[in-house]
Design a protein around this motif. Structure first.
Motif, PDB file in Angstrom:
ATOM      1  N   TYR A 103       1.035  -1.194  -0.057  1.00 14.88           N
ATOM      2  CA  TYR A 103      -0.016   0.121   0.046  1.00 14.88           C
ATOM      3  C   TYR A 103       0.818   1.320  -0.103  1.00 14.88           C
ATOM      4  CZ  TYR A 103      -3.474   3.360   1.533  1.00 14.88           C
ATOM      5  OH  TYR A 103      -4.482   4.315   1.583  1.00 14.88           O
ATOM      6  N   LEU A 104       1.751   1.322   0.768  1.00 20.00           N
ATOM      7  CA  LEU A 104       2.615   2.453   0.842  1.00 20.00           C
ATOM      8  C   LEU A 104       3.593   2.532  -0.352  1.00 20.00           C
ATOM      9  CD1 LEU A 104       4.216   2.091   4.589  1.00 20.00           C
ATOM     10  CD2 LEU A 104       2.827   3.770   3.985  1.00 20.00           C
ATOM     11  N   LEU A 105       3.964   1.433  -1.021  1.00 21.73           N
ATOM     12  CA  LEU A 105       4.606   1.599  -2.303  1.00 21.73           C
ATOM     13  C   LEU A 105       4.023   2.239  -3.365  1.00 21.73           C
ATOM     14  CD1 LEU A 105       6.991  -1.634  -2.192  1.00 21.73           C
ATOM     15  CD2 LEU A 105       7.834   0.826  -2.037  1.00 21.73           C
ATOM     16  N   VAL A 106       2.720   1.584  -3.249  1.00 17.16           N
ATOM     17  CA  VAL A 106       1.967   1.958  -4.341  1.00 17.16           C
ATOM     18  C   VAL A 106       1.598   3.599  -4.296  1.00 17.16           C
ATOM     19  CG1 VAL A 106      -0.554   2.069  -5.348  1.00 17.16           C
ATOM     20  CG2 VAL A 106       0.533  -0.156  -4.856  1.00 17.16           C
ATOM     21  N   GLN A 107       1.460   4.124  -2.919  1.00 18.03           N
ATOM     22  CA  GLN A 107       1.057   5.492  -2.634  1.00 18.03           C
ATOM     23  C   GLN A 107       2.123   6.420  -3.110  1.00 18.03           C
ATOM     24  OE1 GLN A 107      -0.566   6.200   1.131  1.00 18.03           O
ATOM     25  NE2 GLN A 107       0.095   8.486   1.096  1.00 18.03           N
ATOM     26  N   ILE A 108       3.609   5.898  -2.965  1.00 22.34           N
ATOM     27  CA  ILE A 108       4.639   6.621  -3.130  1.00 22.34           C
ATOM     28  C   ILE A 108       4.850   6.592  -4.667  1.00 22.34           C
ATOM     29  CG2 ILE A 108       7.000   6.480  -3.095  1.00 22.34           C
ATOM     30  CD1 ILE A 108       6.856   5.803  -0.194  1.00 22.34           C
ATOM     31  N   ASN A 109       4.603   5.447  -5.316  1.00 25.14           N
ATOM     32  CA  ASN A 109       4.902   5.502  -6.836  1.00 25.14           C
ATOM     33  C   ASN A 109       3.892   6.190  -7.497  1.00 25.14           C
ATOM     34  OD1 ASN A 109       6.996   3.712  -6.810  1.00 25.14           O
ATOM     35  ND2 ASN A 109       5.714   2.029  -6.849  1.00 25.14           N
ATOM     36  N   GLN A 110       2.471   6.499  -6.858  1.00 23.41           N
ATOM     37  CA  GLN A 110       1.402   7.295  -7.564  1.00 23.41           C
ATOM     38  C   GLN A 110       1.581   8.621  -7.480  1.00 23.41           C
ATOM     39  OE1 GLN A 110      -2.169   5.603  -5.607  1.00 23.41           O
ATOM     40  NE2 GLN A 110      -2.487   4.345  -7.472  1.00 23.41           N
ATOM     41  N   HIS A 111       2.037   8.956  -6.058  1.00 20.04           N
ATOM     42  CA  HIS A 111       2.419  10.548  -5.835  1.00 20.04           C
ATOM     43  C   HIS A 111       3.721  10.887  -6.821  1.00 20.04           C
ATOM     44  CE1 HIS A 111       2.676  13.756  -2.524  1.00 20.04           C
ATOM     45  NE2 HIS A 111       3.645  14.068  -3.823  1.00 20.04           N
ATOM     46  N   ARG A 112       4.678   9.843  -6.831  1.00 21.06           N
ATOM     47  CA  ARG A 112       5.810  10.311  -8.105  1.00 21.06           C
ATOM     48  C   ARG A 112       5.485  10.403  -9.321  1.00 21.06           C
ATOM     49  NH1 ARG A 112      11.129  10.429  -7.960  1.00 21.06           N
ATOM     50  NH2 ARG A 112      11.419   9.941  -6.032  1.00 21.06           N
ATOM     51  N   ARG A 113       4.316   9.698  -9.813  1.00 19.23           N
ATOM     52  CA  ARG A 113       3.853   9.861 -11.021  1.00 19.23           C
ATOM     53  C   ARG A 113       2.981  10.902 -11.203  1.00 19.23           C
ATOM     54  NH1 ARG A 113       0.010   5.162 -13.414  1.00 19.23           N
ATOM     55  NH2 ARG A 113      -1.386   6.570 -12.341  1.00 19.23           N
ATOM     56  N   SER A 114       2.550  11.353 -10.127  1.00 22.56           N
ATOM     57  CA  SER A 114       1.795  12.767 -10.071  1.00 22.56           C
ATOM     58  C   SER A 114       2.543  14.008 -10.625  1.00 22.56           C
ATOM     59  CB  SER A 114       0.807  12.735  -9.071  1.00 22.56           C
ATOM     60  OG  SER A 114       1.545  13.245  -7.940  1.00 22.56           O
ATOM     61  N   ILE A 115       3.710  13.881 -10.267  1.00 29.57           N
ATOM     62  CA  ILE A 115       4.793  14.939 -10.440  1.00 29.57           C
ATOM     63  C   ILE A 115       5.724  14.798 -11.595  1.00 29.57           C
ATOM     64  CG2 ILE A 115       6.714  16.091  -9.545  1.00 29.57           C
ATOM     65  CD1 ILE A 115       5.506  15.414  -6.683  1.00 29.57           C
ATOM     66  N   VAL A 116       6.044  13.734 -11.927  1.00 32.75           N
ATOM     67  CA  VAL A 116       6.998  13.277 -13.074  1.00 32.75           C
ATOM     68  C   VAL A 116       6.400  12.877 -14.589  1.00 32.75           C
ATOM     69  CG1 VAL A 116       9.082  13.168 -11.627  1.00 32.75           C
ATOM     70  CG2 VAL A 116       7.627  11.287 -12.304  1.00 32.75           C
ATOM     71  N   GLY A 117       4.958  12.203 -13.914  1.00 27.06           N
ATOM     72  CA  GLY A 117       4.393  11.702 -15.104  1.00 27.06           C
ATOM     73  C   GLY A 117       4.825  10.317 -15.169  1.00 27.06           C
ATOM     74  N   PRO A 118       4.208   9.572 -16.416  1.00 27.39           N
ATOM     75  CA  PRO A 118       4.455   8.104 -16.338  1.00 27.39           C
ATOM     76  C   PRO A 118       5.702   8.080 -17.152  1.00 27.39           C
ATOM     77  CG  PRO A 118       2.750   8.639 -18.120  1.00 27.39           C
ATOM     78  CD  PRO A 118       2.957  10.052 -16.935  1.00 27.39           C
TER      79      PRO A 118
END
Length: 874
Positions: free
Chosen positions: A264-279
């Protein structure tokens, strides 16, 4: 003697160790010494940590235990959080779970740790227990010390899975189960660049680490060369107590719970990162192959080949050409260069940009749930440039932008394409394969997680108000969601407004019947002259993001279960909901308000005092509606009005005519409108007209009763007719009834002493003497539209069906309108709008008025329009 020495030595050791062996390298105290603190403060001073981010931590309840979480283990990040959070007055991560800090420990602690370690071995003939088994970490956390946890470590999984070493996640769960106080795990992200990751790393990534996880050399070089590029984001805290009480976690084993929490924490961190740098950015070739080899498209091309008896290779080649015509060539280097140019243009031509950053931050948070569909209104070519620039400045990825094929001209077309633009034809009529390739490209963008920017109006508004929604691309987006291209889709309506629009002259020409000039290099060269002028401020207002999943839930149906008809109704309602949302976050500028007051004056000349009194009436209404206004209007209303008036006078939209028999004072100055400039003023009036339309409908419905006393039920039918009659002109909230709008406006009119409730009769109102004039002022917003529709109705009166050529229809309408204006059958030059005429034609045709043969319906509408126009100011 020896025994005495041993006792004294034992006593000294016990005192030095504070009678405990619990001294570990995982603990780094807040006070590490002046020199060490000074070095670390200086070292990390350039890294950006915004107050908006730290506010996330400050909102956590004070009695909670705070554990910061990073994705990868990094002593660089640990020391940063330890140093900066102390400076910010935040809980400092003193306990590093699975960290062993040596260099930065105070010297006395180093000696204590070594002595405790050796003393334990000497007296117990065994290795000392670690910080977990000894209960040291639990004890310190319960004492309200904060900790730092890393989710991914080089040999972390091997140590937990094979060697059965302590798992910090499991350890925290065990602590949480043994105490009542909540443990909050706060994910932390550190960015060294906002550039999107590529599917194929380059030589720098291979040698010095990626931008997500840079090596030591790359970290140090970035820190010293471009410290401003490094910034920290704090993700939504996870309440461990609540997480364990969730139905899906409550009855699971502790091993399963720890595994779920880590994921859950890894998914949240990855989604947050993607919201800033994009896919992750794939190469154009890889993306192209993914689209063209998609099973749906392959099946379609096969059937298309058979149906039309075309060789499959030719169909493949055609699809390949179409994709080249459509697809963007997203290039972050070009985007960053364009950002520099846009910044210079904005600083040169405008007085600044106003953005509601609080809502933008909520949009940023929602982007973790699914791709954003950014839907701005479209007033100028500056729109897509300034929006991408704003997102980039707020650490968000630039979207892929749906642009008209007319913008693909050389040399800007290739630059736009590299800036994220993908090109769409104005019509898909007859292009079946093109339509399918385009739909699959949209599917792929959403599947990859790219944000998309689309203009729901279809093109730039030439009238200043919002155009009714074009639903083609919206329909494709919903079909992509239906095909499960993404888990959710977040729609973000956006208002972009200007004190003065760049394309003003071109719009005036088109409104009055001129042809639109195709975009070209020559136009770009001519645009250089615009850099010498100033155009006021730009206003960008984001509406609260709307989740498609939640909208469908409210609608009470899954999109997969909808029939084609139900889906079309949902898409139509969604389109109007988006348009209405843009209207709701629109901003009233002084230029729009002054233009409204000028054009709504019943006479062609007026005094300064009269104009001010009229604007005050409108301002009172806007305040009652809690309308959003430009800062200049809020801070100094009088100065804002004067400045707008001076601007219009300077540009000769209006003229000053001082009185000859009195001393010159502002109140004695008479203004006269320049008739040829009324259509330009109409454009700026329309920038704020959406705020006044409910009041205009209500006012005219009241006036139409031709009595000073009425009940609410008396005017509902009139309001309903006006809303339906002008449905091609103005959007409305599909969730609210006409009764709601009428009652809301009656309440506002009562507060402004326009109406007075009857003393004995319920739901009955009287018009006050001052209120009659004010009702006329509100209804005046509709006058140009009634006159435009009256012109079109006159066209249908004159021409039988066989004489009407659709292509020449608008030219004939324009000609009739010009004659009627010269004969003073209509008063307003701004009513001679090609766009209003087209909307009127569409309305009448859809309601059975197609030629002079439909004389009964024409007579009905003619009487209705004349009746309403008789109540408007003459």
């Amino acid at each position: 003697m020896t025994r005495l020495i041993k006792q004294k030595l034992r006593g000294w050791i016990d005192n030095f160790l504070k009678r405990t062996y619990n001294h570990f390298l995982c603990y780094l105290p807040v006070n590490i010494g002046f020199f060490s603190s000074w070095i670390l403060k200086l070292f990390f001073s350039g890294v950006k940590l915004d107050k908006e981010q730290t506010s996330v931590i400050r909102k956590i309840p004070k009695e909670s235990i705070i554990i910061y979480a990073t994705k990868h283990k990094s002593y660089f990040k640990y020391l940063f959080y330890h140093t900066r959070y102390r400076q910010e007055g935040l809980p400092v991560p003193e306990i590093g779970l699975d960290y062993r800090v040596v260099i930065w420990q105070p010297v006395s602690r180093i000696f204590r740790i070594i002595l405790a370690y050796l003393d334990y071995i000497f007296y117990n003939k065994a290795w000392p227990p670690n910080a977990y088994k000894s209960g040291y970490i639990k004890h310190e956390l319960i004492k309200r010390r904060s900790g730092l946890l890393s989710l991914v470590e080089k040999r972390g999984f091997y140590r937990r899975f094979v060697k059965e070493k302590a798992d910090p996640i499991r350890y925290l769960i065990e602590i949480q189960k043994s105490i009542k106080r909540p443990i909050f795990i706060v994910p932390q992200l550190m960015f060294f660049s906002t550039n999107p990751h590529r599917s194929t790393p380059n030589i720098i990534d291979i040698l010095f680490g990626t931008q997500e996880r840079p090596g030591k050399i790359r970290r140090i070089v970035t820190l010293f060369k471009n410290p401003g590029n490094i910034f920290v984001e704090i993700s939504e805290p996870v309440n461990l107590k609540e997480f364990l009480e969730l139905t899906e976690n409550r009855y699971q084993s502790i091993e399963h719970q720890s595994l779920q929490l880590r994921r859950y924490l890894l998914v949240q961190i990855n989604q947050h990162r993607r919201s800033i740098v994009g896919p992750i950015l794939k190469s154009r070739e890889e993306l192209k192959e993914n689209v063209l080899t998609n099973n749906r498209l392959q099946k379609f091309m096969y059937n298309h080949s058979k149906k039309r008896d075309i060789p499959i290779q030719k169909v493949h080649k055609e699809a390949d050409v179409y994709l080249d015509e459509i697809a963007a060539k997203y290039n972050i280097a070009v985007i960053r260069m364009a950002a520099v140019v846009v910044k210079w243009v904005v600083n040169t031509m405008f007085e600044g940009v106003t953005v509601n950053n609080d809502v933008l931050n909520r949009v940023k948070n929602m982007s973790k749930k699914g791709p954003l569909i950014l839907v701005p209104c479209h007033k100028s070519h500056i729109d897509y440039l300034i929006l991408s620039y704003t997102l980039l400045n707020n650490n968000m990825p630039c979207p892929h932008i749906a642009a008209g094929k007319n913008l693909s001209f050389w040399p800007l077309g290739p630059l736009f394409r590299r800036g994220g633009a993908f090109f769409i034809r104005r019509t898909f009529r007859g292009a079946v394969l093109y339509s399918k390739v385009f739909a699959e490209y949209i599917n792929k963008l959403l599947e990859e997680g790219f944000n998309i920017e689309m203009f729901i109006e279809g093109g730039r508004s030439r009238t200043g108000k919002l155009i009714m929604p074009k639903l083609g691309l919206l329909s494709m987006l919903l079909n992509a969601y239906k095909n499960e291209s993404c888990e959710d889709m977040i729609f973000v309506p956006i208002f972009i407004g200007y004190d003065r629009v760049l394309e003003e002259t071109a719009y005036l020409n088109e409104i009055e019947g001129g042809q639109k000039e195709p975009e070209s290099l020559l136009q770009v060269i001519k645009a250089g002259r615009l850099l010498k002028k100033r155009y006021g401020r730009i206003y960008i207002k984001f509406h609260e993001p709307m989740s498609l999943k939640e909208l469908l839930s409210e609608y009470g149906s899954k999109i997969q279960d909808m029939s084609s008809k139900e889906q079309n109704v949902f898409i139509r309602n969604l389109g109007h909901r988006i348009i209405n949302a843009i209207d709701n976050v629109s901003l009233v500028t002084p230029y729009a308000l002054v233009a409204s007051a000028i054009l709504n004056c019943p006479k062609k000349s007026f005094t300064y005092n009269y104009l001010i009194s009229e604007m005050e009436i409108y301002m009172t209404y806007l305040f009652s509606k809690n309308a959003k206004m430009a800062d200049t209007l809020v801070l100094d209303q009088a100065r804002a009005f004067e400045r707008a008036l001076e601007h219009y006078t300077h540009r000769k939209f209006i003229e000053k005519i001082p009185k000859k028999d009195k001393k010159s004072q502002s109140s004695d100055v008479i203004f006269k409108v320049n008739e040829s400039k009324r259509p330009v003023l109409e454009y700026y009036k329309n920038n704020c007209i959406s705020f006044f339309i409910p009041a205009a409908f209500t006012a005219l419905a009241i006036l139409e009763k031709d009595a000073f006393q009425f009940s609410t039920s008396d005017i509902i039918s009139g309001y309903t007719f006006l809303q339906e009659f002008f449905k091609n002109e103005f959007s409305y909230d599909v969730d609210k009834t006409q009764d709601y709008f009428v009652r809301k406006n009656i309440k506002i009119f009562i507060d402004d002493a326009i109406l007075m409730p009857h003393s004995t009769l319920p739901d009955t109102y009287n018009i006050t003497s001052a209120g009659y004039r004010k009702l006329k002022l509100f209804s005046c917003f509709l006058k140009p539209y009634f006159e435009s529709y009256f012109v079109v109705l006159n066209f249908f009166m004159r021409y039988p069906k066989e004489f009407i050529n659709t292509k020449d229809r608008l030219k004939k309408v324009q000609s009739i309108g010009n004659r009627m204006y010269k004969r003073k059958e209509i008063e307003r030059k701004e009513a001679l709008s090609k766009i209003n005429f087209q909307n009127a034609v569409d309305y009448f045709v859809s309601h059975g008025v197609k030629s002079s043969d439909d004389h009964d319906k024409i007579k009905l509408y003619d009487d209705t329009i004349k009746k309403y126009m008789s109540y408007l100011p003459q």
